[in-house]
Design an enzyme around this catalytic site. Structure first.
Site, mmCIF file in Angstrom:
data_model
loop_
_atom_site.group_PDB
_atom_site.id
_atom_site.type_symbol
_atom_site.label_atom_id
_atom_site.label_comp_id
_atom_site.label_asym_id
_atom_site.label_seq_id
_atom_site.Cartn_x
_atom_site.Cartn_y
_atom_site.Cartn_z
ATOM 1 N N CYS B 1 0.837 -1.198 0.000
ATOM 2 C CA CYS B 1 0.000 0.000 0.000
ATOM 3 C C CYS B 1 0.869 1.243 0.000
ATOM 4 O O CYS B 1 1.996 1.220 0.463
ATOM 5 C CB CYS B 1 -0.874 0.048 1.246
ATOM 6 S SG CYS B 1 -1.916 -1.379 1.452
ATOM 7 N N THR B 2 0.304 2.313 -0.516
ATOM 8 C CA THR B 2 0.939 3.621 -0.407
ATOM 9 C C THR B 2 -0.133 4.604 0.028
ATOM 10 O O THR B 2 -1.173 4.698 -0.622
ATOM 11 C CB THR B 2 1.533 4.069 -1.756
ATOM 12 O OG1 THR B 2 2.439 3.061 -2.218
ATOM 13 C CG2 THR B 2 2.274 5.390 -1.626
ATOM 14 N N ARG B 191 8.877 1.499 -2.990
ATOM 15 C CA ARG B 191 7.866 2.357 -3.630
ATOM 16 C C ARG B 191 7.926 3.760 -3.038
ATOM 17 O O ARG B 191 7.378 4.704 -3.587
ATOM 18 C CB ARG B 191 6.475 1.764 -3.409
ATOM 19 C CG ARG B 191 6.190 0.555 -4.273
ATOM 20 C CD ARG B 191 4.990 -0.220 -3.769
ATOM 21 N NE ARG B 191 5.346 -1.012 -2.593
ATOM 22 C CZ ARG B 191 4.745 -0.898 -1.418
ATOM 23 N NH1 ARG B 191 3.777 -0.039 -1.230
ATOM 24 N NH2 ARG B 191 5.130 -1.657 -0.399
#
Lengths: 120, 253
Positions: B1-2, B191
């Site tokens: 997730c971001t 990320r």
């Protein structure tokens, strides 16, 4: 490979409003009325999503059976006894979801502890 | 997730996230995709929770999952949750809970209680920091005033770190993936740096749904695990969510 194109890219622009190959669709809206009894709140939503929910649970069951053959028996037969230990209104809501989806209560409980189980 | 909460130069807050889930839960060789990620997409729903015919809070959720991973309480707060991996993980909490040690709260129930009951950013922050849980997590919280945004790094029992927006020091956004922000991310799953580079390129002046969606659409922030992108703004009273795809070639995580 993560640092090398095409797996990484320069910051994109012009992607909004969403379209093109990375956009798979809009998310549908539902209303859940918190004034309704917990058992009834999710009925409409779950009846619409019954088929994909069953498909996901079936895949998780197959996966679990491959690793721990007895796990689903435990989930189906033992886990539901603990539903009363959940704080209100969550236990009743899960019962409503399970009945609307036509799935065993233990399997809905398993889906709801998915995060806890996989945070290892 | 971001997850990211950013503040523009006028003090407006924008909160957005990519929900990534399904790693190692089966790979579809034919379609080059994670099976669970694909099975989750048709289950993504936006839910308007109402009380007395008024919106109490909104969330993007998975049908059948009654806890909350992404939500907004209009006029009050926005909240997302990212997975935090730990050996002292939720499976221990679940075993303890089954065996009768029930001090901890299920993660999804805590976030839902916060969205349902918290009346301010500070109250939410307090609840998310101090409530004992079954699993570790990252909570990304936004409020309704400039400067009200933070990442709370949680172990099962306590808050490990609290990282708040600090525009005076030039920190106009907080961004969390799945690693403690004060440590480097896993080298094969970075990320964070691409997302931060992209935020910097866009700049504080131009931050909006448009530019945040660009950030969350850039590989590898967008990857094969991404099921949806959600964006929320208290000041503009906007809540949007979109299903995502990352056609090959694309990182599996």
């Amino acid at each position: 490979a993560q640092d090398v194109p095409p797996y990484t890219e320069d910051c994109r622009s012009g992607t909004y409003p969403p379209s093109g190959p990375t956009f798979k669709g809009k998310v549908q809206w539902y209303t859940v009325n918190l004034d309704q009894p917990p058992y009834e709140r999710w009925q409409k939503l779950i009846s619409d999503k019954k088929a994909p929910l069953n498909e996901l649970i079936q895949h998780i069951k197959n996966l679990a059976k491959a690793i721990f053959p007895n796990l689903i028996d435990i989930v189906d037969n033992k886990l539901p006894f603990l539903i009363g230990k959940l704080p209100s209104p969550f236990g009743e809501e899960m019962k409503g979801v399970a009945d609307a989806a036509g799935l065993p209560l233990g399997e809905i409980m398993l889906f709801n502890i998915f995060y806890e189980v996989f945070s290892v | 997730c971001t997850s990211v909460v950013a503040q523009d130069t006028s003090g407006k807050l924008f909160h957005a996230r990519n929900l990534d889930f399904g790693l190692f839960l089966g790979w579809d060789v034919k379609n080059n995709s994670w099976i669970v990620s694909e099975l989750l997409k048709p289950l993504v729903v936006n839910v308007n929770f109402q009380r007395n015919n008024k919106t109490a809070f909104m969330s993007t959720s998975f049908a059948g999952y009654i806890g909350m991973l992404t939500g907004m309480k209009p006029g009050v707060l926005t909240l997302t949750m990212n997975e935090r991996f730990s050996l002292d993980g939720g499976y221990i909490g679940i075993l303890e809970w089954i065996l009768g040690k029930r001090h901890g709260v299920w993660m999804g129930f805590l976030t839902r209680s916060v969205l349902e009951n918290a009346t301010s950013y500070d109250e939410a922050k307090d609840l998310l920091s101090k409530t004992e849980m079954l699993a570790p997590a990252y909570f990304i919280l936004g409020g309704n005033k400039p400067g009200q945004a933070c990442v709370i790094t949680r172990s099962r029992t306590s808050s490990i770190n609290f990282w708040e927006l600090d525009t005076q020091k030039g920190e106009w956004y907080v961004l969390e993936t799945n690693y403690d922000h004060w440590k480097p991310p896993l080298v094969i799953d970075n990320r964070r740096d691409p997302a931060m580079k992209c935020m910097k390129t866009k700049g504080q002046k131009s931050i909006s749904f448009t530019t945040i969606y660009d950030v969350l659409s850039t590989k590898p922030v967008l990857n094969k695990l991404t099921t949806y992108t959600a964006m929320m703004s208290i000041s503009e009273n906007k809540f949007e969510a979109y299903l995502r795809d990352c056609p090959h070639p694309c990182m599996p995580w």
